[in-house]
Design an enzyme around this catalytic site. Sequence first.
Site, PDB file in Angstrom:
ATOM      1  N   GLU A  69     -21.932  15.540  45.391  1.00  0.00           N
ATOM      2  CA  GLU A  69     -23.291  15.053  45.130  1.00  0.00           C
ATOM      3  C   GLU A  69     -24.280  16.184  45.396  1.00  0.00           C
ATOM      4  OE1 GLU A  69     -26.097  11.492  47.092  1.00  0.00           O
ATOM      5  OE2 GLU A  69     -24.555  12.476  48.295  1.00  0.00           O
ATOM      6  N   ASN A 125     -30.661  10.346  41.322  1.00  0.00           N
ATOM      7  CA  ASN A 125     -29.531  11.050  41.913  1.00  0.00           C
ATOM      8  C   ASN A 125     -28.373  10.865  40.933  1.00  0.00           C
ATOM      9  OD1 ASN A 125     -27.418  12.010  43.480  1.00  0.00           O
ATOM     10  ND2 ASN A 125     -28.192  11.105  45.367  1.00  0.00           N
ATOM     11  N   LYS A 173     -27.039   7.150  40.440  1.00  0.00           N
ATOM     12  CA  LYS A 173     -26.673   6.434  41.673  1.00  0.00           C
ATOM     13  C   LYS A 173     -27.407   5.107  41.779  1.00  0.00           C
ATOM     14  CE  LYS A 173     -26.335   7.426  46.667  1.00  0.00           C
ATOM     15  NZ  LYS A 173     -26.546   8.518  47.654  1.00  0.00           N
ATOM     16  N   GLU A 195     -33.868   8.990  50.503  1.00  0.00           N
ATOM     17  CA  GLU A 195     -33.436   8.833  49.107  1.00  0.00           C
ATOM     18  C   GLU A 195     -34.312   7.834  48.349  1.00  0.00           C
ATOM     19  OE1 GLU A 195     -29.355   9.008  47.792  1.00  0.00           O
ATOM     20  OE2 GLU A 195     -28.727   9.331  49.869  1.00  0.00           O
ATOM     21  N   CYS A 219     -21.698   8.902  46.472  1.00  0.00           N
ATOM     22  CA  CYS A 219     -21.927   8.744  47.912  1.00  0.00           C
ATOM     23  C   CYS A 219     -21.929   7.287  48.373  1.00  0.00           C
ATOM     24  CB  CYS A 219     -23.213   9.466  48.302  1.00  0.00           C
ATOM     25  SG  CYS A 219     -23.333   9.786  50.099  1.00  0.00           S
ATOM     26  N   ASN A 265     -22.804  13.493  50.210  1.00  0.00           N
ATOM     27  CA  ASN A 265     -23.403  14.306  51.283  1.00  0.00           C
ATOM     28  C   ASN A 265     -23.659  13.328  52.414  1.00  0.00           C
ATOM     29  OD1 ASN A 265     -25.542  16.909  49.800  1.00  0.00           O
ATOM     30  ND2 ASN A 265     -23.590  16.119  49.075  1.00  0.00           N
TER      31      ASN A 265
END
Length: 309
Positions: free
Chosen positions: A46, A106, A123, A142, A168, A193
């Site tokens: 990621e 993302n 994501k 995020e 993730c 991550n």
Amino acid sequence: MREIVTAALQMGPIQKAESRKDVVDRMIALLDQAKAAGATLAVFPELAFTTFFPRWYMEDPAEVDTWFETEIPSAETKPLFDRAREHGIGMYVGYAEKTQDGQQFNTSILTAPTGEIIGKYRKVHLPGHSEFDTERDFQHLEKRYFEPGDLGFPVWHSQGGVMGMCICNDRRWPETYRVMGLQGVEMVMLGYNTPAVNSQMSSEGPEDRLFHHRLSVQSGAYQNATWVIAVAKAGDEDGFPLIGGSLIVDPNGKIMAESKTLGDEILVHSCDLDLCTFGKETIFDFARHRRIEHYGLITERTGAEVPPE
């Protein structure tokens, strides 16, 4: 057998001050190792081109923009895509995407061994928060910098198999794997991550974080009879440690390879997609065994509600 020689290309830390060129050079070096090992598919983490920037609280849009890609490949990242095409290696690569209309996601992409981009995923399950949180040991913003993904969980045909992607925190949600499983997925690629310490509970450290990571990936693989390739960005980024634990997990949920370091590291395994068949035709033969008449709450309700006494 339908084998894909797959390389999980774990990356060590990327410091805030590192340039895209330096990072891409590291990625190319890993790709060269994958080629030498006979791989035709390489999975990167990621946000592979940058540090995990959501740990930093930023108010200046111009500063935020420096972490995003407005096109892929860009001038700075094109050498990676050129090398992959030269090697005949397909790639999963995660990055921060800014669209032409200003949306921010993302994102990960899947390329074919011939070089063209054949799939994009954004994501869905964004963790963290959107404003500076004084109660946390460090920030995880995020929800400030990304919108929830709007592409769902599609699959793609590539290299003789049915391929899926997630990113993730998605790996912790069984719905992620099941939606792809219902499309016959045979390999799920995911980059991550993951902080080595829970920002809201410091007693949850690397051992617990790696336990939950393995648990999520192995259960998703087993319950959907699919390979899962999980690849970390790891190590200490400007004083903020990330777990490693990159994994190649088979359709029975068994770990076939696991990283041993927190740096740039390559795992290679020949993944036989035909190993998915037994699980898909027996215990996880969805057409025979699923009972969707009892699953309504999964899509009707977001939060948990305790029934009245």
